[in-house]
Every structure is written in C-alpha cells, then in structure tokens.
Design a protein around this motif. Structure first.
Motif, short mmCIF file in Angstrom:
data_model
loop_
_atom_site.label_atom_id
_atom_site.label_comp_id
_atom_site.label_asym_id
_atom_site.label_seq_id
_atom_site.Cartn_x
_atom_site.Cartn_y
_atom_site.Cartn_z
N VAL A 5 10.79 -10.82 3.01
CA VAL A 5 10.13 -9.56 2.92
C VAL A 5 10.80 -8.99 4.12
O VAL A 5 10.12 -8.67 5.60
N ILE A 6 10.88 -7.91 4.08
CA ILE A 6 11.72 -6.93 5.12
C ILE A 6 11.12 -5.58 4.51
O ILE A 6 11.42 -5.00 3.17
N PRO A 7 10.24 -4.31 6.08
CA PRO A 7 9.97 -3.25 5.57
C PRO A 7 11.27 -2.66 4.95
O PRO A 7 12.62 -2.83 6.14
N GLN A 8 11.13 -1.18 4.66
CA GLN A 8 12.35 -0.34 4.24
C GLN A 8 11.59 1.12 4.49
O GLN A 8 12.77 2.08 4.24
N ALA A 9 10.72 1.16 5.11
CA ALA A 9 10.13 2.38 5.45
C ALA A 9 9.49 2.59 6.42
O ALA A 9 8.97 1.11 6.93
N LEU A 10 9.58 3.15 7.65
CA LEU A 10 8.57 3.27 8.74
C LEU A 10 7.04 2.98 8.91
O LEU A 10 5.75 2.67 9.33
N ASN A 11 6.70 3.42 7.25
CA ASN A 11 5.01 3.97 6.51
C ASN A 11 4.85 2.40 6.13
O ASN A 11 3.60 2.85 5.85
N HIS A 60 8.08 -1.12 -3.79
CA HIS A 60 7.28 0.86 -3.84
C HIS A 60 5.75 0.39 -3.95
O HIS A 60 4.98 -0.31 -4.43
N GLU A 61 5.10 1.99 -3.71
CA GLU A 61 3.83 1.75 -3.78
C GLU A 61 2.82 0.97 -4.66
O GLU A 61 2.84 1.12 -5.88
N ASN A 62 2.09 0.12 -4.65
CA ASN A 62 0.30 -0.22 -5.67
C ASN A 62 1.35 -1.45 -5.52
O ASN A 62 0.70 -1.68 -6.92
N ASN A 63 2.57 -1.77 -5.61
CA ASN A 63 3.49 -3.36 -6.34
C ASN A 63 2.74 -3.88 -6.21
O ASN A 63 2.25 -4.21 -4.85
N LEU A 64 2.24 -5.02 -6.92
CA LEU A 64 2.03 -6.73 -6.34
C LEU A 64 3.27 -7.61 -6.88
O LEU A 64 4.13 -7.54 -8.04
N PHE A 96 1.15 -1.29 -0.03
CA PHE A 96 0.33 -0.14 0.09
C PHE A 96 0.84 1.24 -0.30
O PHE A 96 0.56 2.06 -1.19
N THR A 97 1.38 1.20 0.65
CA THR A 97 2.21 2.65 1.50
C THR A 97 3.88 1.92 1.97
O THR A 97 4.12 0.94 2.63
N GLY A 98 4.49 2.81 1.86
CA GLY A 98 6.44 2.76 1.92
C GLY A 98 6.77 1.62 0.68
O GLY A 98 7.06 2.26 -0.21
N LYS A 99 8.36 0.85 1.69
CA LYS A 99 8.77 0.45 0.54
C LYS A 99 9.53 -1.48 1.27
O LYS A 99 9.12 -1.13 2.17
N LEU A 100 9.33 -2.07 0.01
CA LEU A 100 9.55 -3.46 0.93
C LEU A 100 11.23 -3.67 0.20
O LEU A 100 10.67 -3.66 -1.76
N LYS A 101 11.68 -5.05 0.71
CA LYS A 101 12.58 -5.58 0.10
C LYS A 101 12.25 -6.76 0.47
O LYS A 101 11.93 -7.08 1.34
N VAL A 102 12.76 -7.42 -1.17
CA VAL A 102 11.77 -8.82 -0.84
C VAL A 102 12.92 -9.48 -1.77
O VAL A 102 13.12 -9.52 -2.98
N THR A 103 13.16 -10.45 -1.04
CA THR A 103 14.18 -10.93 -1.91
C THR A 103 13.59 -12.78 -2.13
O THR A 103 12.86 -13.44 -0.90
#
Length: 143
Positions: free
Chosen positions: A71-77, A56-60, A40-47
């Motif tokens: 799955v590792i969140p990369q931002a607080l939001n 990034h936002e709205n990615n599937l 939804f929002t923020g950033k995720l690093k997926v290995t």
C-alpha cells in the motif's frame, strides 16, 4: 516474487485490528486474515500480486488471506483505514474460509451501485469515526 510475512498484532481474544494512516511496508508483504482498506482522502496505489489498483476518495478494497500486497500513498493528504480480521476467527465461524477468495472493490461499481459498500463504510465509521481530527490510531475490538 519476493515478499515478507508480517504478523498482525491481534490482542488475545480480539480478532479485529484497526490502523489509520499506517502502512506495514512499501515492500510486498503477506499476512493471515483479511484486510479491508477504506481511503478517506488522497490517493493510494495498492498492488495485489501482479495487479495495481489506484484508489481514490471513498474507495474500498479487500485483500484476501495471504495475498502478497503493498500500500503506497500517492498524495500528501492521503488518509485511510486498514481493518484486519484474524483468519483463525473467520475459520472458526466458516470452515470454508481458506478455500474462498473474496472480491470487494467498490471502484468497480458505479456511484449508483454503492449501497452494499456503504454498509461497510458505516461500520468503519462506527469503529473509529471519520474526520480530520483522527491523526493516528491503532486499535482492536473484541466481538
């Protein structure tokens, strides 16, 4: 490559398990079935295996049956949803399932070519809703 095997807590008769803003582990892990992530929002690093994807936002993104991943969140939001679909349920309806490898990465396509992914986003929205009021949710629906 070292990883753990995680059991998804499907309820009896319920082939779908949904989690919002949770990760099983920042360590590599595997599980049966398919997992679809929607950021939804923020950033995720997926290995996945040896490959890193920066969502990034709205990615599937779809993770295939027994693919090692984290799955590792990369931002607080960072806010995201994980939809798990039981492999036994899929196999019951498609006996070729274990021989297939799906490729769903919305970020590989331009903004003009998002319609097929919008269908998935709409279905997710209908399951749990999208909005700031969702803080934490873990659930499952029978089909």
């Amino acid at each position: 490559m070292k990883y753990s095997v995680i059991q998804i807590p499907y309820l009896p008769g319920c082939p779908i398990h949904v989690k919002v803003n949770e990760t099983n582990s920042e360590e590599l892990h595997r599980h049966s079935g398919l997992e679809i992530l929607w950021l939804f929002t923020g950033k995720l690093k997926v290995t996945i295996g040896q490959n890193d994807y920066h969502l990034h936002e709205n990615n599937l993104l779809l993770i295939n049956h027994f693919e090692s991943h984290r799955v590792i969140p990369q931002a607080l939001n960072t806010r995201f949803i994980q939809l798990h679909v039981d492999s036994l349920y899929i196999y019951k309806h498609n006996h070729d399932f274990y021989d297939l490898n799906y490729d769903l990465k919305s970020f590989k396509n331009s903004e003009d070519n998002q319609h097929p992914y919008d269908v998935v986003r709409i279905l997710f929205s209908q399951l749990v809703g999208k909005g700031k009021k969702i803080k934490r949710f873990s659930g499952c629906w029978a089909t």
